[in-house]
Structure formats: structure tokens, C-alpha cells
Design an enzyme around this catalytic site. Structure first.
Site, PDB file in Angstrom:
ATOM      1  N   GLU A  11      30.838  49.709  36.692  1.00 51.56           N
ATOM      2  CA  GLU A  11      32.258  50.050  36.761  1.00 51.56           C
ATOM      3  C   GLU A  11      32.604  51.404  36.129  1.00 51.56           C
ATOM      4  O   GLU A  11      33.305  51.492  35.109  1.00 51.56           O
ATOM      5  CB  GLU A  11      33.090  48.956  36.094  1.00 51.56           C
ATOM      6  CG  GLU A  11      32.930  47.608  36.741  1.00 51.56           C
ATOM      7  CD  GLU A  11      33.859  46.566  36.179  1.00 51.56           C
ATOM      8  OE1 GLU A  11      34.396  46.755  35.063  1.00 51.56           O
ATOM      9  OE2 GLU A  11      34.074  45.547  36.850  1.00 51.56           O
ATOM     10  N   GLU A  55      30.196  40.521  39.765  1.00 50.88           N
ATOM     11  CA  GLU A  55      31.061  39.805  38.814  1.00 50.88           C
ATOM     12  C   GLU A  55      32.232  39.159  39.554  1.00 50.88           C
ATOM     13  O   GLU A  55      32.823  39.784  40.442  1.00 50.88           O
ATOM     14  CB  GLU A  55      31.656  40.724  37.739  1.00 50.88           C
ATOM     15  CG  GLU A  55      30.679  41.181  36.693  1.00 50.88           C
ATOM     16  CD  GLU A  55      31.311  42.105  35.674  1.00 50.88           C
ATOM     17  OE1 GLU A  55      32.535  42.004  35.430  1.00 50.88           O
ATOM     18  OE2 GLU A  55      30.596  42.985  35.153  1.00 50.88           O
TER      19      GLU A  55
END
Ligand SMILES: OC[C@@H]1[C@@H](O)[C@H](O)[C@@H](O)c2nc(CNc3ccccc3)cn21
Length: 447
Positions: free
Chosen positions: A167, A351
Site C-alpha cells: 500500500e 487483505e
């Protein structure tokens, strides 16, 4: 009850990150990370006093935790390496004791028929490198590639799925623009530079992997689908800015070797003219895209900084304790959006999960978490729907295996399918863990 069967080789696992679960951040010669510094600074840490000094004590309890993963039937486990354990100064000297922990983790996973997925960077840069400018220093690409080579040389083959960055958007937006995450900077001129160097580092690590690597490497991005609040030109433009800033800023350079034009509009004079050769480095071919999905955003034009675009609260919907709307359809939509915009690269949900209020400690060995059970059922079904519509989704890494340190929010936000009593370190599978075991055993979503 409808069943959606998944592909035979679909990979079911869980995800964690080093600083959130390991504890012992300075053990055995490890070098401190920016999260060690940030979590100990009461001026920066929202949950003052919640540090990663102990966390889930996974550094000392790894074998028992892997045994529990096996008991739950996990087929894979996505973890991250603490850069400072392996390279205490960030570059140069290798700390064999630190590297040895990850070698033992990987070997223990393999001995339990659990496939390791290794993330090189999940936000915990060594302070020694942050003191040299961190991601603001163009040398960070070389530092990161050299760090990757140490891990590739020791673990490639046992690890067959590598992730460069977790990320980059959160690292930049949280760490350099808004200051909510380490290293806690608030600077509109720094954010694009950090972001660009993160992507240069991604490319340099992929390039380094191709020198010797024989398996797969990819990039993990957080994607939050943006739905315009109305058909008005203002809301449509706001949606484009928000989508470009979060969802396109990293995939565009990684896959297409360019930035979305909206970024220059958003950052203005703070958006540099990037050297053309940087994009050749960033655009190294990758083997998969990791998608982290939690929620969506209904977006309208407003006067918020820096996007002039903001969320329309969905007051009728269920929300998690992190304030995120539960919106499973967004997962289907975003997987098809990736396919439409970035082609047919294999996708992994790296995720997905939710924090809900769980009983503070397990009562009699049971933790009833109905909202998480419902969240997981619906989001796993949403993946099945995307697969039926042509998305090449290869696996799902549920966030998270254990309740853990939710960064600046501390230990109160519990994402685990396994409850952790942080006073005793006792682990107790929640009802959501039992549901997940059934999903894995049947290889199907059940609604
Ligand atoms: O917040 C839950 C997890 C977090 O524990 C992971 O370390 C991280 O990879 C992660 N990313 C998101 C989604 N992106 C995000 C958006 C805004 C703020 C923080 C994270 C959620 N999570």
C-alpha cells in the site's frame, strides 16, 4: 443456502505484518524502525502508550501460531519482514539472527503445508534510513533493492510469492501528507516525492528479483472504489480526482508507465516533472497484483484538502469500528475495475477483513463475532461473483490472523479471526475462524 465453488487451486490464507504482531522489535541485534520511533512518541501516536514492544509476542510464539494456522486449515500465510531485523542500519551489514527468524518462520510454514507469501515492506523503514531522508531520498530505490536481494538470495524457492510494497498510498498519504502514520510528516511537497521513490523502489526490487528469482513478485495496493454521489459535473470530477489519487496513482505507473493527469491538478506546483527514465524502472513487469479491499467511498465535490472531494456518509449502512461502511459489492466492482483498466494479471485479495467490537476477552474459550462472520461470508461471495464475471482471482488473504496493533489506533481495533488476550497472550479462535475453516474445507462461499 447458495454455494459458490471457487477454482480448485484457489489459495486461502491470512495476512499479518511484522510490526503489528511480532513484538521484540530490538531483539537479537535488530535495528529500530520508524514505527518504533512513532509508537513511542505520545505527540504522534493516537493510542498513546500502545507500542509494538510486545504486540502479539509472535517473535517468541511463532511455532505455536503456525500450529494454530494449521489447525484452522490455512493454505497460505502472508507476512512481512521487518527490514531492520535483517539490515539494522538499513543497508550493508546483514544481521543473521534477524534473517534467521524469517527463515525459521518460512520453514515452519512449509513443514505445515502452508505457503508463505512474503511482503518486503509493510511500513517499517529502519530509522537509520529515515535519518538519511527515507523515502524522500532517491537512493531509497537502491537501498530497497539491496534489501530485497538479501531476502531473495536466502529464501527464494521456499518463498514463491513475493510482494515489494504494501500500500504505497497509505505510506505516502499517512506518513508524508497527513502525518497520521510514521514518519508523521505533513508536507504536500514531500508526499509526491515519497510516493515516486516508493514506486522507483518497487521497480528496482522487481528488477533485482529478475536477476536470480525463479518465482513470482507483485505489488499490493489498497483499492477503495469511488462512486460519484450524483451525475453533476462537480461530483463526477470529484470522483475522478479521488479515484486517481488513491486507486490509480500506483497502478498507472506500475502497469502503464505513467501517472494519472489528475495528480498534477491535485498537487499543482507540488507535482514535479519526473525524469522520463524513472518510468522505465517503475514499469518492470510483475506477476500479480495484490488488492487490499475494505470498503467503498461515495464521493462528492467539497472544499476538503487536497482533493476537493470527500465522502458522503452512508448512515443507513453497517459500519466497522474503524468507521468503514460494509459494502461487499465494492469488492466485486473493484476486481472487475482492475481487470478492465490493468488487464488480465492474476489477482490476489491480499487483505480483506473488519474490526468490530468483540468481547474484551474470551469467555470460556469462545468469542462470538457475528458481524465479522457476516462480513466475511458476504465478501468471499463477492469474490466468487467477480470470478464468475471473468476476474482472475487466485487467492484470498484474510486480514487478520490475530488481533494486533492497528498502527496509530493501537490495540482496541480488533481485526483478528483469532482473539488475543494481550494481558496473557492467550489465543482463542473466534466464530469467524470456524467459518473460515469451513470455507477453506469446502472451497466455497456460503450465503
Ligand atoms: O486497517 C486494517 C489494515 C492494517 O492493519 C494493515 O496493516 C494495512 O495493510 C491496511 N490497509 C488498509 C486499507 N487502507 C487504509 C486506508 C486508510 C487508512 C489506513 C489503511 C487496512 N489495513
Amino acid at each position: 443456502m447458495t454455494q459458490t465453488p471457487f477454482p480448485d487451486d484457489f489459495l486461502w490464507g491470512c495476512a499479518t505484518a511484522a510490526y503489528q504482531i511480532e513484538g521484540s522489535p530490538l531483539a537479537d541485534g535488530a535495528g529500530a524502525s520508524i514505527w518504533q520511533r512513532f509508537s513511542h512518541d505520545p505527540r504522534l501516536m493516537a493510542a498513546k502508550g500502545d507500542t509494538g514492544d510486545v504486540a502479539c509476542d509472535h517473535y517468541n510464539r511463532m511455532a505455536d501460531d503456525v500450529a494454530l494456522m494449521k489447525e484452522l486449515g490455512l493454505q497460505a500465510y502472508r507476512f512481512s519482514v521487518a527490514w531492520g531485523r535483517v539490515l539494522p542500519e538499513g543497508t550493508g551489514r546483514v544481521n543473521q539472527a534477524g534473517l534467521g527468524f524469517y527463515e525459521r518462520l518460512v520453514d515452519t510454514l512449509l513443514a505445515n503445508d502452508i505457503e508463505p507469501l512474503c511482503t518486503l515492506y509493510h511500513w517499517d523503514m529502519p530509522v537509520a534510513l529515515d535519518d538519511r531522508g527515507g523515502w524522500l531520498n532517491r537512493d531509497s530505490a537502491d537501498w530497497f533493492a539491496d534489501y530485497g536481494r538479501v531476502l531473495f538470495d536466502r529464501l527464494d524457492g521456499r518463498v514463491k510469492k513475493w510482494v515489494t510494497l504494501n500500500e504505497p498510498w497509505v505510506v505516502t498519504d499517512g506518513g508524508y501528507l497527513h502525518g497520521a502514520l510514521a514518519p508523521g510528516h505533513r508536507n504536500m511537497f514531500e508526499a509526491p516525492i515519497a510516493s515516486h521513490n516508493l514506486m522507483r523502489a518497487h521497480g528496482a526490487a522487481v528488477k533485482a528479483y529478475r536477476e536470480t528469482g525463479k518465482h513470482e513478485i507483485g505489488l499490493v495496493v489498497n483499492l477503495e472504489p469511488k462512486y460519484a454521489a450524483s451525475d453533476s459535473p462537480e461530483d463526477q470530477a470529484a470522483q475522478r480526482r479521488a479515484e486517481a489519487y488513491m486507486n490509480r496513482q500506483y497502478l498507472e505507473p506500475a502497469i502503464h508507465g505513467r501517472y494519472p493527469p489528475e495528480l498534477k491538478e491535485i498537487f499543482g506546483e507540488a507535482w514535479p516533472d519526473w525524469p522520463a527514465e524513472d518510468f522505465a524502472l517503475i514499469q518492470q513487469p510483475i506477476d500479480f497484483i495484490g488488492v487490499n479491499y475494505y470498503t467503498r467511498n461515495v464521493t462528492r465535490a467539497d472544499d476538503s484538502w487536497p482533493l476537493n472531494a470527500g465522502p458522503v456518509p452512508q448512515t443507513q449502512a453497517t459500519h466497522t469500528t474503524t468507521g468503514w461502511e460494509v459494502f461487499p459489492q465494492g469488492l466485486t466492482d473493484v476486481l472487475l475495475w482492475v481487470k478492465e483498466n490493468y488487464g488480465d494479471l492474476p489477482l490476489y485479495i491480499t487483505e480483506n477483513g473488519a474490526a468490530f467490537y468483540d468481547p474484551p476477552n474470551a469467555e470460556g474459550g469462545r468469542v462470538d463475532d457475528p458481524l465479522r462472520v457476516d462480513y466475511l461470508r458476504k465478501h468471499i461471495a463477492a469474490i466468487g461473483s467477480a470470478i464468475e464475471q471473468g476476474a482472475d482471482v487466485r487467492g484470498y488473504m484474510l486480514w487478520s490472523f490475530l488481533d494486533n496493533l492497528e498502527w496509530s489506533l493501537g490495540y482496541s481495533k480488533r481485526f483478528g479471526i483469532v482473539h488475543v488476550n494481550f494481558e496473557t497472550q492467550a489465543r482463542t479462535p473466534k466464530n469467524s475462524a470456524r467459518l473460515y475453516s469451513q470455507v477453506i474445507a469446502t472451497n466455497a462461499a456460503t450465503l
